[in-house]
Design a protein around this motif. Structure first.
Motif, PDB file in Angstrom:
ATOM      1  N   ALA A 180      38.515  44.758  29.560  1.00  0.00           N
ATOM      2  CA  ALA A 180      39.222  45.076  28.119  1.00  0.00           C
ATOM      3  C   ALA A 180      39.044  46.594  28.187  1.00  0.00           C
ATOM      4  O   ALA A 180      39.977  47.422  27.679  1.00  0.00           O
ATOM      5  N   GLY A 181      37.803  47.097  28.540  1.00  0.00           N
ATOM      6  CA  GLY A 181      37.719  48.693  28.336  1.00  0.00           C
ATOM      7  C   GLY A 181      38.617  49.489  29.297  1.00  0.00           C
ATOM      8  O   GLY A 181      39.438  50.526  28.699  1.00  0.00           O
ATOM      9  N   PHE A 182      38.852  48.963  30.341  1.00  0.00           N
ATOM     10  CA  PHE A 182      39.926  49.713  31.202  1.00  0.00           C
ATOM     11  C   PHE A 182      41.512  49.592  30.640  1.00  0.00           C
ATOM     12  O   PHE A 182      42.263  50.407  30.632  1.00  0.00           O
ATOM     13  N   LEU A 183      41.697  48.601  30.263  1.00  0.00           N
ATOM     14  CA  LEU A 183      43.005  48.174  29.788  1.00  0.00           C
ATOM     15  C   LEU A 183      43.103  48.836  28.708  1.00  0.00           C
ATOM     16  O   LEU A 183      44.451  49.351  28.215  1.00  0.00           O
ATOM     17  N   LEU A 184      42.223  49.194  27.493  1.00  0.00           N
ATOM     18  CA  LEU A 184      42.192  50.100  26.458  1.00  0.00           C
ATOM     19  C   LEU A 184      42.506  51.592  26.770  1.00  0.00           C
ATOM     20  O   LEU A 184      43.346  52.378  26.052  1.00  0.00           O
TER      21      LEU A 184
ATOM     22  N   PRO B 201      45.315  44.110  47.448  1.00  0.00           N
ATOM     23  CA  PRO B 201      45.945  42.715  48.040  1.00  0.00           C
ATOM     24  C   PRO B 201      46.258  41.881  47.134  1.00  0.00           C
ATOM     25  O   PRO B 201      45.859  41.868  45.898  1.00  0.00           O
ATOM     26  N   ARG B 202      47.286  40.844  47.354  1.00  0.00           N
ATOM     27  CA  ARG B 202      47.860  40.073  46.434  1.00  0.00           C
ATOM     28  C   ARG B 202      46.950  39.027  45.864  1.00  0.00           C
ATOM     29  O   ARG B 202      46.934  38.826  44.740  1.00  0.00           O
ATOM     30  N   SER B 203      45.796  38.866  46.423  1.00  0.00           N
ATOM     31  CA  SER B 203      44.598  38.031  45.929  1.00  0.00           C
ATOM     32  C   SER B 203      44.054  38.918  44.867  1.00  0.00           C
ATOM     33  O   SER B 203      43.868  38.025  43.803  1.00  0.00           O
ATOM     34  N   GLY B 204      43.784  39.874  45.066  1.00  0.00           N
ATOM     35  CA  GLY B 204      43.070  40.641  43.888  1.00  0.00           C
ATOM     36  C   GLY B 204      44.130  40.848  43.032  1.00  0.00           C
ATOM     37  O   GLY B 204      43.665  40.759  41.640  1.00  0.00           O
ATOM     38  N   TYR B 205      45.460  41.004  42.971  1.00  0.00           N
ATOM     39  CA  TYR B 205      46.512  41.236  42.043  1.00  0.00           C
ATOM     40  C   TYR B 205      46.398  40.207  41.103  1.00  0.00           C
ATOM     41  O   TYR B 205      46.482  40.325  39.911  1.00  0.00           O
ATOM     42  N   ASP B 206      46.477  38.909  41.688  1.00  0.00           N
ATOM     43  CA  ASP B 206      46.534  37.713  41.037  1.00  0.00           C
ATOM     44  C   ASP B 206      45.461  37.586  39.989  1.00  0.00           C
ATOM     45  O   ASP B 206      45.637  37.109  38.927  1.00  0.00           O
ATOM     46  N   ILE B 207      44.262  37.875  40.611  1.00  0.00           N
ATOM     47  CA  ILE B 207      43.033  37.759  39.755  1.00  0.00           C
ATOM     48  C   ILE B 207      42.956  38.674  38.647  1.00  0.00           C
ATOM     49  O   ILE B 207      42.718  38.176  37.417  1.00  0.00           O
ATOM     50  N   LEU B 208      43.333  39.939  38.713  1.00  0.00           N
ATOM     51  CA  LEU B 208      43.238  40.785  37.779  1.00  0.00           C
ATOM     52  C   LEU B 208      44.188  40.453  36.721  1.00  0.00           C
ATOM     53  O   LEU B 208      43.923  40.653  35.287  1.00  0.00           O
ATOM     54  N   LYS B 209      45.416  39.919  37.134  1.00  0.00           N
ATOM     55  CA  LYS B 209      46.467  39.530  36.076  1.00  0.00           C
ATOM     56  C   LYS B 209      46.096  38.348  35.143  1.00  0.00           C
ATOM     57  O   LYS B 209      46.157  38.483  34.028  1.00  0.00           O
ATOM     58  N   LYS B 210      45.127  37.390  35.806  1.00  0.00           N
ATOM     59  CA  LYS B 210      44.710  36.293  34.895  1.00  0.00           C
ATOM     60  C   LYS B 210      43.610  36.888  34.110  1.00  0.00           C
ATOM     61  O   LYS B 210      43.530  36.329  32.849  1.00  0.00           O
ATOM     62  N   LYS B 211      42.805  37.708  34.549  1.00  0.00           N
ATOM     63  CA  LYS B 211      41.797  38.180  33.604  1.00  0.00           C
ATOM     64  C   LYS B 211      42.566  39.029  32.333  1.00  0.00           C
ATOM     65  O   LYS B 211      41.817  38.992  31.330  1.00  0.00           O
ATOM     66  N   GLU B 212      43.427  39.749  32.812  1.00  0.00           N
ATOM     67  CA  GLU B 212      44.195  40.662  31.777  1.00  0.00           C
ATOM     68  C   GLU B 212      44.775  39.505  30.746  1.00  0.00           C
ATOM     69  O   GLU B 212      44.429  39.652  29.459  1.00  0.00           O
ATOM     70  N   THR B 213      45.364  38.660  31.086  1.00  0.00           N
ATOM     71  CA  THR B 213      45.951  37.340  30.277  1.00  0.00           C
ATOM     72  C   THR B 213      44.971  36.848  29.215  1.00  0.00           C
ATOM     73  O   THR B 213      44.921  36.485  28.245  1.00  0.00           O
ATOM     74  N   ALA B 214      43.526  36.811  30.051  1.00  0.00           N
ATOM     75  CA  ALA B 214      42.479  35.919  29.207  1.00  0.00           C
ATOM     76  C   ALA B 214      42.179  37.048  28.266  1.00  0.00           C
ATOM     77  O   ALA B 214      41.728  36.547  27.021  1.00  0.00           O
ATOM     78  N   VAL B 215      41.953  38.106  28.451  1.00  0.00           N
ATOM     79  CA  VAL B 215      41.634  39.376  27.559  1.00  0.00           C
ATOM     80  C   VAL B 215      42.382  39.067  26.204  1.00  0.00           C
ATOM     81  O   VAL B 215      42.159  39.265  25.291  1.00  0.00           O
ATOM     82  N   VAL B 216      43.651  39.058  26.602  1.00  0.00           N
ATOM     83  CA  VAL B 216      44.819  39.295  25.873  1.00  0.00           C
ATOM     84  C   VAL B 216      44.614  38.423  24.761  1.00  0.00           C
ATOM     85  O   VAL B 216      44.755  38.466  23.627  1.00  0.00           O
ATOM     86  N   ASN B 217      44.588  36.946  25.265  1.00  0.00           N
ATOM     87  CA  ASN B 217      44.674  35.846  24.517  1.00  0.00           C
ATOM     88  C   ASN B 217      43.361  35.643  23.720  1.00  0.00           C
ATOM     89  O   ASN B 217      43.210  35.222  22.404  1.00  0.00           O
ATOM     90  N   TYR B 218      42.305  36.059  24.233  1.00  0.00           N
ATOM     91  CA  TYR B 218      40.818  36.053  23.348  1.00  0.00           C
ATOM     92  C   TYR B 218      40.977  36.831  22.182  1.00  0.00           C
ATOM     93  O   TYR B 218      40.512  36.334  21.236  1.00  0.00           O
ATOM     94  N   PHE B 219      41.424  38.112  22.475  1.00  0.00           N
ATOM     95  CA  PHE B 219      41.599  39.089  21.008  1.00  0.00           C
ATOM     96  C   PHE B 219      42.599  38.427  20.094  1.00  0.00           C
ATOM     97  O   PHE B 219      42.303  38.454  18.961  1.00  0.00           O
TER      98      PHE B 219
END
Length: 464
Positions: free
Chosen positions: A222-226, A241-259
């Motif tokens: 959340a801190g870096f996204l903001l 790598p693609r594996s890291g990309y997919d995980i980061l984007k999942k985490k981003e989505t979870a943060v957005v939805n939580y707020f």
């Protein structure tokens, strides 16, 4: 017995009556310090205490910090800088994205400021801590420099990180986030030999500290996204790598939805408001410029299509004239231009090459190409760019280009080389501002001193 009780009651009343004092007690419950409010105190009261019921404690109190640390009070001139950063880079963005009720309910009510830094046992420095959902303590206030956006950004990141901890004390983190990297957290996250950055990247951690545990992972994300913004986040995700990309984007989505789901905060609007504050209040012009992300960082596809661009009337006329000349070149072939693709290849941060590639065809035959070479020089200070026609190369694409060279030079090349241009986001869209959702989706260049003559391209982010 009755007489005894009556006498005892009389004596008790007499005793109580005889203890009454009529002298005035001079005491005020709020008078815990003997000082006359200064201009700084009045400013803090006006901007924090009155509107948000926030207490800013900057006068040194040894017991507000850890007793095993050698702390010093902040300089008064730095207090205003620090709290101005808190107001414009944190509270006001949340007020816009989450509303007054959210801010008054969730923003911590006690802010304690120390001038020096806090050192942990491992030697790392702490910029801020949050506790109990009520308190945030800020360190190194004497080092605040709001004139330097690169100094402001990590402080704001830490601030938003700590406030995310505060929110997680009110509402539990989402299970969708907790399960993403459950098996990859480690207490030895500091050990770069055991856990090199490339491994952290491939596992989808936004920072080394994020690997400590799920609470820090969520707060770091959340801190870096903001504080660093969506462009920075997508650039990091796109280069791992693609594996890291997919995980980061999942985490981003979870943060957005939580707020959104737990607090009614529009996280995307919150991001834009923090970026707007960084740009306007803290001179974050270079980091948020189009040329930084396009030429310097390579966040976007360097192949820009004319077909999906918006252009000014004079540019459209020039391109239409060129298309007509290509069509008229051969009475039998009747070549039809399919597009003009502007392909940028940076050599360094300020110079590079531009190839205007023209796909064309006749009838149902395959598409063939005509390529035209330019060099460019870009000035990140003035946000300007100039083009110079370069020597053509060899090969079939350049041979094809020779057929239409006269018209290309008259219509396309003369436009590019005849002026100095300014580069920016959303060129030719005066109704859009940095606070708008689609502002960073397009960019291009316009004639210096004439915003009515421009090319504005749709941008596509690259991924490794």
């Amino acid at each position: 017995m009755k007489i005894f009780c009556i006498m005892l009651s009389f004596l008790l009343v007499l005793g109580v009556t005889s203890c009454r004092k009529k002298e005035k007690v001079d005491f005020e419950f709020n008078k815990d310090l003997d000082y006359t409010p200064t201009e700084l105190d009045n400013w803090l009261t006006k901007n924090f205490t009155d509107p948000y019921n926030i207490e800013v404690d900057y006068r040194f109190d040894r017991y507000k910090g850890s007793i095993d640390e050698n702390l010093v009070p902040p300089s008064e001139n730095k207090v205003k800088e620090q709290m101005g950063m808190v107001l414009s880079g944190y509270i006001q963005p949340y007020q816009i994205a989450g509303g007054n009720t959210f801010v008054k309910r969730c923003v911590p009510k006690e802010w304690v400021l120390f001038g020096s830094f806090s050192i942990q046992s491992d030697g790392s420095r702490v910029l801020a801590t949050a506790s109990g959902g009520r308190n945030i303590t800020l360190y190194e206030v004497n080092a605040v420099n709001i004139a330097d956006p690169e100094a402001v950004r990590p402080r704001l990141k830490t601030l938003h990180h700590e406030f995310t901890h505060t929110l997680s004390q009110i509402q539990r983190l989402p299970l969708e986030f907790e399960n993403i990297s459950r098996a990859d957290y480690t207490e030895s996250w500091r050990n770069s030999t055991l856990y090199p950055d490339k491994d952290n990247d491939s596992l989808g951690f936004v920072s080394r500290y994020a690997r400590a545990n799920v609470m820090e992972d969520f707060a770091e994300t959340a801190g870096f996204l903001l504080a660093y913004g969506q462009l920075w986040f997508d650039n990091k995700a796109g280069k791992i790598p693609r594996s890291g990309y997919d995980i980061l984007k999942k985490k981003e989505t979870a943060v957005v939805n939580y707020f959104r789901d737990q607090f009614g905060v529009d996280f995307r609007k919150l991001q834009r408001e923090v970026a707007f504050a960084m740009y306007n209040e803290f001179n974050d012009k270079s980091f948020q410029s189009f040329e930084y992300w396009f030429f310097n960082q390579g966040l976007f596809d360097p192949k820009l299509s004319y077909n999906t661009a918006t252009v000014s009337a004079d540019v459209k006329t020039a391109v239409d004239n060129f298309k007509a000349a290509v069509y008229a070149y051969s009475a039998s072939a009747k070549y039809v231009v399919q597009d003009l693709t502007y392909i940028f290849t940076p050599a360094n941060a300020t110079t590079g090459t531009l190839v205007v590639s023209v796909p064309f065809k006749t009838g149902t035959n395959p598409v063939i190409y005509a390529d035209y070479n330019f060099t460019y020089t870009q000035d990140p200070v003035s946000h300007s760019i100039t083009f110079v026609k370069a020597t053509q190369g060899t090969g079939v694409n350049y041979t094809n280009a020779g057929y239409f060279m006269a018209s290309f030079m008259t219509n396309i090349s003369s436009y590019l080389t005849g002026s100095t241009f300014k580069v920016d986001w959303s060129v030719g869209k005066p109704d859009l501002s940095r606070r708008d959702e689609t502002f960073f989706n397009s960019g291009g260049f316009y004639k210096a001193g004439d915003k009515t003559s421009y090319l504005n391209f749709q941008l596509v982010k690259l991924r490794k």
